[in-house]
Design an enzyme around this catalytic site. Structure first.
Site, PDB file in Angstrom:
ATOM      1  CG  HIS A  14     107.717  72.093 -67.957  1.00 39.48           C
ATOM      2  ND1 HIS A  14     108.723  72.837 -68.520  1.00 39.48           N
ATOM      3  CD2 HIS A  14     107.848  70.841 -68.458  1.00 39.48           C
ATOM      4  CE1 HIS A  14     109.440  72.064 -69.313  1.00 39.48           C
ATOM      5  NE2 HIS A  14     108.934  70.854 -69.307  1.00 39.48           N
ATOM      6  CD  GLN A  38     113.625  61.675 -72.935  1.00 39.55           C
ATOM      7  OE1 GLN A  38     113.138  61.049 -72.013  1.00 39.55           O
ATOM      8  NE2 GLN A  38     112.996  62.703 -73.494  1.00 39.55           N
ATOM      9  CG  LEU A  43     105.547  78.790 -73.913  1.00 44.42           C
ATOM     10  CD1 LEU A  43     105.445  78.877 -72.397  1.00 44.42           C
ATOM     11  CD2 LEU A  43     106.320  79.991 -74.431  1.00 44.42           C
TER      12      LEU A  43
HETATM   13  O1  PAF Z   1     108.633  65.487 -72.356  1.00 39.05           O
HETATM   14  C1  PAF Z   1     109.606  65.293 -71.589  1.00 39.05           C
HETATM   15  O2  PAF Z   1     110.078  66.187 -70.894  1.00 39.05           O
HETATM   16  C2  PAF Z   1     110.209  63.899 -71.511  1.00 39.05           C
HETATM   17  O3  PAF Z   1     110.238  63.283 -72.757  1.00 39.05           O
HETATM   18  C3  PAF Z   1     109.553  62.999 -70.458  1.00 39.05           C
HETATM   19  C4  PAF Z   1     108.101  62.696 -70.794  1.00 39.05           C
HETATM   20  C5  PAF Z   1     109.619  63.672 -69.096  1.00 39.05           C
HETATM   21  C6  PAF Z   1     110.289  61.664 -70.372  1.00 39.05           C
HETATM   22  O4  PAF Z   1     111.617  61.852 -70.017  1.00 39.05           O
END
Ligand code: PAF
Length: 290
Positions: free
Chosen positions: A38, A62, A188
Site C-alpha cells: 500500500h 466484498q 506482499l
Molecule cells: O483491494 C482492496 O483493498 C479492496 O478490494 C478495495 C479496492 C479497497 C475495495 O474495497
C-alpha cells in the site's frame, strides 16, 4: 497535518475545493491493514499528484465469508500513521452506515461487471467483485476527477475496476502499480502474516510457478505449455493446493487460443497454503526470450 473525513459529503467538498485550487487529486482505496504494498501506491500518488488522498474502509459487501470479515485486522490509528508518513493529505474513513445504509440487508443497487467477475477469484468468491465494484464506484464518484492507484497484485480486481470506470464514465484515470515483492519473490499480502515459516516457504512455489510459466511463454512454447509448466512447479510443493494457473489476455481474462509473437499475456495463479488462499500474477510476452 492529516485530515480525516468520515462522510461522503465532506469528502466530495474536500476534493472539489482541492480541484478548485488547481490541485490534481490521487486516490488510493484501501481496506486498512496497510503494508509496504500500500505504501508504494500512496507514495506514488504523492509523487504524481498535488494531493494524495486515501480511503480506509473495510467493505463488508466484498466478504462472502462472514468469518473473514470478523477476523479482518482493524487498526485505524496505525493505518493513519502509515498514511501520514507516506505523504497522504486526507483520509476518508467512513462508518459502514455511511457507505451502505442498508447493511446488513442487501443494497438494492448492485454493480455487476459481467464476464470478468465470474471466473478465477470470482468463481471462488461469489459476489465478491460486486462488492468491490460497488464500493469503488461509490468512493470514486464522490471523489470526482482523479488518478486512482490500484495494485497489479489483485490483477482481476484491476481489470474489473478498469472495465467499470470505462463503462460508467467515472472520471478516474486508473493507474496500475507493480506488485511489491519480498526479496525472495513472495508477493506482499496482508494474508502473509498468517503463514508459518513452513507455509511461507511453501507459498514461494507460486512465484516460482509463475516464473516457469513466463519462461515457457517467452520461449514461444504457447499457452498450454505455460499451463503445464506452472502446474508442474506448483505440484512439487505438497503444502500448496493449486486452485488455478492460467495465461490470459490482460483485458478480458480469457485464455487465448494462440499467441502471436509479441502478444502480451498475464499469468494468473492461486493456491491455498495452510488454509490461506494466496494469489499472484506476472506479465509475459510471447517469444520475448533472446
Ligand atoms: O483491494 C482492496 O483493498 C479492496 O478490494 C478495495 C479496492 C479497497 C475495495 O474495497
Amino acid at each position: 497535518m492529516l485530515e480525516v473525513v468520515s462522510t461522503l459529503a465532506q469528502w466530495r467538498g474536500l476534493t472539489e475545493s482541492l480541484r478548485a485550487e488547481g490541485r490534481s487529486v490521487g486516490l488510493t482505496m484501501t481496506m486498512g491493514a496497510l503494508h509496504a504494498g500500500h505504501t508504494a501506491l500512496l507514495e506514488r500518488a504523492a509523487r504524481e499528484c498535488d494531493a494524495s488522498l486515501a480511503s480506509i474502509f473495510v467493505n463488508p459487501l466484498q466478504f462472502n465469508d462472514p468469518s473473514d470479515l470478523e477476523r479482518y485486522p482493524v487498526d485505524l490509528e496505525a493505518d493513519l500513521g502509515v498514511c501520514e508518513r507516506s505523504g497522504v493529505r486526507a483520509v476518508l474513513a467512513p462508518p459502514v452506515a455511511e457507505v451502505w445504509p442498508d447493511w446488513p440487508a442487501p443494497t438494492p443497487t448492485v454493480v455487476h461487471v459481467t464476464g470478468l467477475t465470474e471466473v478465477f477469484e470470482g468463481a471462488h468468491r461469489p459476489g465478491h467483485f460486486d462488492g468491490v465494484a460497488g464500493v469503488v464506484a461509490k468512493v470514486a464518484i464522490a471523489t470526482g476527477e482523479c488518478r486512482g492507484y490500484f495494485g497489479e497484485k489483485d490483477f482481476q480486481q484491476l481489470s474489473v475496476v478498469r472495465q467499470l470506470v470505462g463503462d460508467l464514465g467515472i472520471p478516474m484515470t486508473v493507474v496500475a502499480c507493480e506488485t511489491v515483492r519480498e526479496a525472495d519473490g513472495l508477493a506482499l499480502s496482508s494474508r502473509n502474516v498468517r503463514l508459518t515459516d513452513t507455509g511461507r516457504a511453501a507459498a514461494l512455489s507460486l512465484s516460482r510457478a509463475l516464473r516457469a510459466g513466463r519462461d515457457a511463454i517467452e520461449r514461444g512454447d504457447g499457452v498450454l505449455a505455460a499451463h503445464a509448466a506452472m502446474a508442474r512447479v506448483a505440484a512439487e510443493e505438497p503444502e500448496v493446493e493449486l486452485a488455478y494457473a492460467a495465461a490470459v489476455e490482460p483485458a478480458t481474462l480469457r485464455v487465448p487460443a494462440s499467441l502471436a509473437p509479441g502478444a502480451v499475456v498475464r499469468l494468473l495463479i492461486a493456491g491455498t497454503v495452510e488454509g490461506i488462499r494466496l494469489i499472484d500474477n506476472v506479465e509475459a510476452v510471447a517469444g520475448a526470450a533472446p
